[in-house]
Design a protein around this motif. Structure first.
Motif, short mmCIF file in Angstrom:
data_model
loop_
_atom_site.label_atom_id
_atom_site.label_comp_id
_atom_site.label_asym_id
_atom_site.label_seq_id
_atom_site.Cartn_x
_atom_site.Cartn_y
_atom_site.Cartn_z
N LYS A 84 0.84 -1.21 0.00
CA LYS A 84 0.00 0.00 0.00
C LYS A 84 0.86 1.25 0.00
O LYS A 84 0.60 2.21 -0.73
N PHE A 85 1.90 1.23 0.84
CA PHE A 85 2.75 2.42 0.96
C PHE A 85 3.44 2.73 -0.36
O PHE A 85 3.50 3.88 -0.79
N ALA A 86 3.95 1.70 -0.99
CA ALA A 86 4.69 1.91 -2.24
C ALA A 86 3.78 2.58 -3.26
O ALA A 86 4.14 3.58 -3.90
N LEU A 87 2.57 2.04 -3.39
CA LEU A 87 1.66 2.57 -4.41
C LEU A 87 1.17 3.97 -4.04
O LEU A 87 1.07 4.85 -4.89
N PHE A 88 0.88 4.16 -2.76
CA PHE A 88 0.32 5.44 -2.38
C PHE A 88 1.36 6.55 -2.43
O PHE A 88 1.08 7.67 -2.85
N ASN A 90 3.91 6.64 -4.41
CA ASN A 90 4.08 6.96 -5.84
C ASN A 90 2.94 7.82 -6.36
O ASN A 90 3.16 8.76 -7.14
N LEU A 91 1.72 7.50 -5.92
CA LEU A 91 0.57 8.26 -6.41
C LEU A 91 0.63 9.72 -5.95
O LEU A 91 0.39 10.64 -6.74
N LEU A 92 0.98 9.91 -4.69
CA LEU A 92 1.05 11.29 -4.18
C LEU A 92 2.15 12.07 -4.89
O LEU A 92 1.97 13.24 -5.24
N GLU A 93 3.27 11.42 -5.14
CA GLU A 93 4.34 12.12 -5.85
C GLU A 93 3.92 12.44 -7.28
O GLU A 93 4.28 13.48 -7.83
N TYR A 94 3.13 11.53 -7.82
CA TYR A 94 2.68 11.68 -9.21
C TYR A 94 1.78 12.91 -9.40
O TYR A 94 1.75 13.51 -10.46
N VAL A 95 1.02 13.26 -8.35
CA VAL A 95 0.17 14.45 -8.49
C VAL A 95 0.85 15.71 -7.97
O VAL A 95 0.23 16.76 -7.91
N GLY A 96 2.11 15.59 -7.56
CA GLY A 96 2.85 16.79 -7.23
C GLY A 96 3.13 17.04 -5.76
O GLY A 96 3.57 18.13 -5.40
N ILE A 97 2.86 16.05 -4.90
CA ILE A 97 3.29 16.19 -3.50
C ILE A 97 4.79 15.89 -3.50
O ILE A 97 5.22 14.85 -4.00
N GLU A 98 5.58 16.78 -2.90
CA GLU A 98 7.03 16.59 -2.95
C GLU A 98 7.42 15.29 -2.24
O GLU A 98 6.98 15.05 -1.11
N PRO A 99 8.27 14.48 -2.87
CA PRO A 99 8.65 13.19 -2.27
C PRO A 99 9.30 13.36 -0.90
O PRO A 99 9.22 12.47 -0.05
#
Lengths: 143, 354, 315
Positions: A84-88, A90-99
């Protein structure tokens, strides 16, 4: 004006990282004071909604920590969590939340020094990107 | 009242003059569809005078999808904590330019809900009072339109103050149809020249042609005459409801759907009370605090939407159906539930009962 | 694909006459061009209503959860994959279903037609030999079918049903395409660019939930959107709330979405919501080597794990 200090919300597993935080404290290990802890029964209990909620309420960073693979109190909770963490993340970074704002770790209850080191690491990382400005729920934009 | 003929440039110039004195809303292209937006004098030539229908109806200009009603403080240190304070809104005069006659007629339908002798919704009423509507006649209605079947029409002026008719040669006929329209023309002179008999003949011809292009869906009087329970208990709903996915497209795009929800939102020590669109298609719409839901099933919700528009409204207000035939729900329902077909089924089942 | 209609009717008639199923979920011809309506046929006398053409983009698996009895269902490749997922999730039993499989050459997107003809008022449309003729007020055009495909169909790699009891025609050739070009482009952007892009994309959302409700996998008795204690997401059109909704909706599709495109097709304002689900699909494939809805006896990827799953992001 004093230097800006980030607010970081940490979700720590009761059986390991939470104990490590406690041990780090009683061992007088030096660690940054920016972290607010919420104890969870297992990293597998971590719902992606919690991460979103933390960001929405203005946390500058979120840190989730659980037991090392193979050490889960509930045998396999952290294995499910890991996917779950890996996917989530990645998803948050994908919409522009800074990694730099999202952190995950495995810390056993004996690893007080690792806890203090990761805490320092998380705070430094969040400091690099500055105060959070994204996904914060403010007065609704309407009309 | 007065009828004028304006060239497109004169029309644009008229709108531009208005933007300098009042707020002007007009249809403009937003991506691949049109939407009513506040326009300034530089944007007057972006107004789309030939659009079909805005994707969302202009009801949002009177009944916004979400609006802040009150603010409050939740901090106990604040001497006014927990006191609701009305949020100031802009009720300065405004003109909506280019509204289709069906959408304007829809406002009349919504008036019976928000502006009654006993109850007046202050924000609806004040927005209505602040607004002059310059309509745009539909010279080529869409194939999903059926306004003439539901007490409206492509040149219907009942909700309008001024009607603009594109004459097809680049000119527009400006027909002043209310006192308020007259005042608007006094405040901002439209220019142009007096409509001659030829322009009026063109106007009449276009009107006839547009009306003839609309396919009638039948005589709706049985909706009024037949007993409500006959419709309510009819087996047609089982068929109508199957495809429905219970989304809010029909109700949110509809120019006459007025249902709303009220919610509080709190941000740290401040909060506001919001009014937002709700939809009878959502299960939460009727969910009681007890957990009981009188419309728990999809069939009940689908039936409610159509019965409200086509029967309850008819019976309660005696002004015909709560639908203006704009065709938005027909076109955008993701599963093709077509209100025209539902009306047909209601009328047919009615004949069978006789 | 028009010739599928007769075959579908024939199969449906037989199934109903032989009482093999209680009803058939299929399409009937829509009341407007480029739309068809899902329909439930329970009597052999009504099979003539069944219809098939290039505008059957609704995912009929959406009508399966909680349905009892024996059901015949007309299903394209993506729909059958959704059936597989629903059956993995115990929302429907495979032996409850008689799957009338439709090998699919892709469904068409009316938004693309509107764009080409410059109007949403299409009076008629017909199709043959890879061409589509479309007419209306002031236009009558012949277009290439391949240019009107729904975006998800352009990159479809499962055009043929993955499970079925009967096919309406011979299988079609599968495509070999790069599914994730657009996703990689976004991944390569900076955080600021990504943020601005998605802010813009979701700014038109009207929170009608058509994307959610068109999806066969949104069957929760209560959606997180409707939870109030705590309230996870506000219900206005505030951009933060809208993005929160779309993020969580998409995340709930992780490892389940079969990219049938029903969500995007249902959106009344044309938001490319698949950009989120496809990102998750890509990650699930790259990290766990899993493709949703292909094998009936597999567990969904978030319902299982491997001890050596990638974890280089974990300290």
């Amino acid at each position: 004006m004093a230097e800006w200090e980030p607010k970081i919300l940490a979700f720590l597993c009761n059986w390991c990282s939470y104990g490590a935080a406690d041990l780090a404290g009683v061992s007088r290990l030096k660690q940054p004071p920016n972290i607010r802890i919420i104890r969870i029964p297992c990293s597998g209990r971590m719902n992606p909604k919690f991460i979103l909620q933390a960001l929405r309420k203005g946390a500058d960073g979120v840190w989730v920590s659980g037991c090392h693979p193979g050490d889960c109190h509930y045998i396999e909770g952290n294995y499910y969590a890991r996917r779950k963490f890996a996917l989530f993340k990645n998803l948050l970074e994908y919409v522009g939340i800074e990694p730099e704002r999202l952190h995950f770790s495995w810390i056993s209850s004996a690893e007080a020094t690792k806890f203090a080191a990761v805490a320092k690491d998380v705070v430094e990382s969040v400091k690099k990107v500055g105060p959070s400005s994204r996904l914060i729920k403010r007065e609704a934009e309407v009309e | 009242m007065k009828r004028l003929v304006l060239t497109k440039d004169e029309l644009t110039a008229w709108v531009r003059r208005m933007t300098e004195g009042v707020r002007v809303f007009a249809p403009v292209a937003v991506g691949d569809y049109d939407e009513f937006r506040l326009v300034d004098s530089d944007q007057a030539d972006l107004i789309r005078w030939s659009y079909q229908n805005t994707r969302l109806s202009p009801k949002g200009l009177f009944h916004p999808q979400a609006e802040r009603m009150f603010k409050f403080s939740t901090s106990k240190e604040d001497p006014e904590w927990n006191i609701l304070k009305e949020v100031p809104k802009d009720f300065s005069p405004r003109v909506i330019v280019g509204m289709r006659p069906c959408d304007a007629a829809a406002l009349k339908i919504m008036d019976v809900n928000f502006d009654t002798p006993e109850y007046k919704d202050p924000w609806w009423v004040r927005r209505r009072e602040a607004t002059t509507i310059v309509g745009l006649a539909c010279t080529s209605p869409s194939s999903t339109c059926f306004c003439t079947s539901v007490n409206s029409g492509p040149f219907d002026t009942k909700g309008l103050d001024v009607l603009l008719v594109p004459l097809g040669d680049g000119r527009f006929l400006l027909d002043v149809v209310s006192e308020r329209g007259e005042e608007l023309c006094q405040q901002f002179g439209p220019g142009g020249k007096e409509a001659d008999s030829e322009a009026i003949a063109t106007y009449e011809g276009l009107k006839k042609k547009a009306e003839a292009a609309l396919v009638p869906i039948g005589d709706l009087s049985p909706l009024k005459e037949r007993d409500m329970l006959e419709f309510f208990n009819s087996p047609i709903w089982d068929e109508v409801q199957f495809a429905c996915i219970n989304c809010g497209v029909c109700t949110y795009l509809c120019p006459t759907c007025w249902c709303f929800d009220i919610q509080d939102e709190v941000y740290e020590s401040e909060g506001c009370r919001l009014r937002l669109w709700d939809s009878c298609m959502f299960p939460l719409f009727t969910l009681h605090g007890s957990g009981h839901n009188p419309r728990a099933e999809k069939l009940q919700r689908v039936r409610q939407r159509f019965m409200h528009k086509l029967k309850y409204y008819v019976d309660k207000y005696g002004q015909g159906v709560a639908c203006v035939g704009c065709g938005r729900c027909v076109q955008f329902c993701p599963v093709n539930i077509d209100i025209r077909e539902v009306i047909r089924l209601m009328l047919v089942q009615c004949e069978c009962a006789v | 694909m028009f010739d599928y209609t007769e075959k579908i009717r024939e199969i449906a008639r037989r199934l109903l006459q032989e009482k093999k199923v209680d009803g058939i979920i299929g399409f009937k011809k829509g009341t407007i061009p480029m739309m068809n309506q899902p329909v439930f046929i329970t009597s052999p006398d009504r099979v003539e209503l069944l219809h098939w053409d290039s505008w059957c983009g609704v995912n009929l698996a959406n009508y399966l959860p909680k349905r009892e009895g024996r059901i015949g269902i007309v299903a394209k490749g993506c729909d059958t994959r959704s059936i597989v997922v629903l059956s993995q999730e115990n929302q429907v039993q495979r032996d409850q279903l008689y799957i009338i499989g439709v090998p699919c050459r892709g469904m068409l997107d009316r938004r693309k037609v509107w764009e080409v003809v410059g109007s949403t008022d299409v009076k008629g449309i017909e199709e043959g030999n890879g061409k589509v003729r479309v007419w209306g007020n002031g236009f009558d055009l012949k277009l290439e079918r391949s240019e009107l495909l729904q975006n998800n169909c352009v990159i479809c790699v499962h055009r043929n049903p993955v499970v079925f009891d009967e096919l309406v025609a011979d299988e079609v050739e599968e495509q070999s395409v790069d599914r994730y070009g657009d996703i990689r482009n976004i991944e390569a952007m900076s955080s600021d660019e990504k943020w601005n892009l998605f802010q813009e994309i979701f700014s038109r959302c009207i929170r009608c939930y058509a994307c959610r409700n068109a999806c066969p996998f949104c069957y929760c008795p209560q959606c997180f959107v409707d939870e109030s204690r705590p309230q996870w997401v506000g219900k206005t059109i505030d951009r933060t709330d809208t993005l929160t909704f779309h993020l969580l909706r998409a995340f709930h599709m992780a490892g389940r979405c079969t990219d049938c495109g029903a969500c995007e097709r249902a959106c009344p304002v044309g938001i490319p919501v698949r950009l989120l689900t496809k990102k998750l699909e890509k990650d699930v494939k790259e990290l766990y080597g899993y493709e949703a809805g292909v094998q009936l006896d597999e567990r969904p990827p978030l319902d299982t794990y491997k001890p050596d799953d990638p974890e280089d992001f974990i300290k």
